[in-house]
Design a protein around this motif. Structure first.
Motif, short mmCIF file in Angstrom:
data_model
loop_
_atom_site.label_atom_id
_atom_site.label_comp_id
_atom_site.label_asym_id
_atom_site.label_seq_id
_atom_site.Cartn_x
_atom_site.Cartn_y
_atom_site.Cartn_z
N VAL A 132 0.84 -1.20 0.00
CA VAL A 132 0.00 0.00 0.00
C VAL A 132 0.87 1.25 0.00
O VAL A 132 1.75 1.42 0.86
CB VAL A 132 -0.94 0.03 1.22
N LEU A 133 0.59 2.12 -0.95
CA LEU A 133 1.15 3.48 -0.98
C LEU A 133 0.05 4.41 -0.49
O LEU A 133 -1.04 4.44 -1.06
CB LEU A 133 1.56 3.86 -2.41
N LEU A 134 0.32 5.16 0.58
CA LEU A 134 -0.68 6.04 1.18
C LEU A 134 -0.29 7.49 1.02
O LEU A 134 0.84 7.88 1.30
CB LEU A 134 -0.83 5.73 2.68
N LEU A 135 -1.25 8.31 0.60
CA LEU A 135 -1.07 9.75 0.56
C LEU A 135 -1.76 10.34 1.79
O LEU A 135 -2.96 10.14 2.00
CB LEU A 135 -1.70 10.34 -0.70
N ALA A 136 -1.00 11.04 2.62
CA ALA A 136 -1.53 11.71 3.82
C ALA A 136 -0.72 12.98 4.02
O ALA A 136 0.51 12.93 4.09
CB ALA A 136 -1.42 10.80 5.05
#
Length: 395
Positions: free
Chosen positions: A308-312
């Motif tokens: 998982v690549l998460l943008l936050a």
């Protein structure tokens, strides 16, 4: 039957009165130091300038002290761009002067220890402060206004499939389209991004200071950004000062995929990657319906065996990422401190100021220094960046 209204307890009334007084008091002390320290070091101290010089210098600092809060209120409270440009420039200039006035005072102490008497000692310190502050201010302005350099980073994800080895991700963040018209700058950023031939292009929030209707022209070049697989965007805290939902809708109209607590899956060579995004951590406090950082919702339906690549937007959101087994989080928000040595204050609020860091056994965090700038049009020892992140498979 008579009714009575509830009367707040005396302690509650006292607290409600003390809060604004404490705010005004704190603000007064901060402004007094910011403007007072350079005024004293450059104009007064032991410089023994002629009376006319001291009078003019005092008037200049006093005028700036009065104009600054007024223009900041009009510029950022009432959205008057002309006022914001003045207030922001004063803020950046006085911060640089404040920092280097302190350095000048340390030099003054060194000269005192060396037996140098006033007014020579204080004049040398004042000259040092002015030369360094003006030099850094001019250089910092150029650094802020230029199209950012490309920063190249490799990140190895043990769970990434071989088919996705070499996947190229471009990260934009903190573009802060705002009071200064940067249409040409925005077009330049898009040209650089397209030259990188990315598989995925991300924007991790703080797209603008203002509404989509105010910043339409500056944001327009984002429609021309090219990516093989996906262009994805999440909100930052500054969207919630204006029209967060409006920016989500506007980015969608430009052909981007808003990851409003949701995810998409990209695939290459038979291997897949989950690309998820969550709202900024401040979203829940705005009262805007449906806006909050919700990792469970963002990952709902995703295969738990996939990386998982998460943008936050904020590095501070990393704890939730670790708890949800995220492989890599991309964040911005810090600007790398933007104007040295402000990064020390940023570090008090955030776990990371910039760069690649590891958190827990699986999760990595990359924090960009930002593509644009907020407020003061200066960047000192914290260069902006367009980040090219190359993912590598295997342990």
């Amino acid at each position: 039957m008579a009714t009575t209204e509830a009367v707040p307890a005396p302690s509650v009334r006292r607290r409600s009165l003390l809060r604004p007084l404490a705010f005004v008091g704190t603000l007064s002390v901060v402004l007094g130091l910011l403007f007072g320290v350079p005024w004293w070091s450059l104009v007064m101290a032991g410089n023994e300038w002629p009376g006319a010089v001291q009078a003019v210098g005092t008037v200049v600092f006093a005028a700036a002290l009065v104009v600054f809060p007024v223009t900041m209120f009009l510029g950022h409270g009432r959205r008057a761009d002309w006022a914001a440009r003045i207030g922001d420039t004063i803020l950046g200039a006085v911060w640089i002067l404040f920092v280097w006035a302190i350095a000048g005072d340390l030099l003054r102490l060194g000269l005192l220890a060396g037996g140098v008497a006033d007014p020579v000692r204080s004049r040398v310190a004042a000259l040092f402060t002015v030369v360094v502050a003006v030099g850094l201010g001019l250089w910092g302005y150029r650094e802020a206004m230029r199209v950012p350099r490309v920063r190249r980073v490799e990140v190895r994800l043990p769970r990434l499939g071989a088919g996705l080895d070499g996947l190229k991700i471009v990260q934009l963040t903190d573009t802060h389209y705002g009071p200064i018209d940067r249409v040409a700058w925005s077009k330049g950023v898009t040209e650089v991004v397209n030259s990188l031939d990315a598989d995925i292009v991300t924007h991790t929030g703080d797209i603008a200071d203002g509404t989509p209707s105010q910043r339409t022209e500056q944001a327009a070049p984002l429609a021309d950004v090219r990516a093989r697989m996906a262009r994805v965007y999440v909100t930052g805290n500054h969207e919630y000062f204006g029209e967060a939902q409006g920016w989500l809708d506007h980015m969608q109209s430009l052909g981007w995929e808003p990851l409003h607590n949701r995810h998409v899956v990209v695939e290459r060579g038979g291997d897949r990657l989950v690309v998820a995004g969550v709202d900024d951590r401040t979203a829940a406090g705005t009262g805007l319906e449906g806006h909050r950082a919700d990792h469970d919702l963002a990952l709902d339906g995703a295969d738990p065996d996939l990386p998982v690549l998460l943008l936050a937007h904020q590095p501070k959101q990393i704890d939730a990422a670790v708890a949800h087994g995220i492989d890599l989080q991309l964040s911005g928000h810090t600007h790398g401190g933007q104007i040295w040595p402000f990064h020390y204050l940023v570090r008090v609020d955030q776990p990371v100021v910039q760069g690649l860091t590891r958190h827990g056994e699986r999760t990595q965090l990359f924090t960009s220094r930002g593509t644009g700038f907020w407020g003061p049009p200066f960047r000192v020892f914290a260069p902006s960046e367009i980040t090219l992140i190359t993912l590598r498979a295997g342990a």
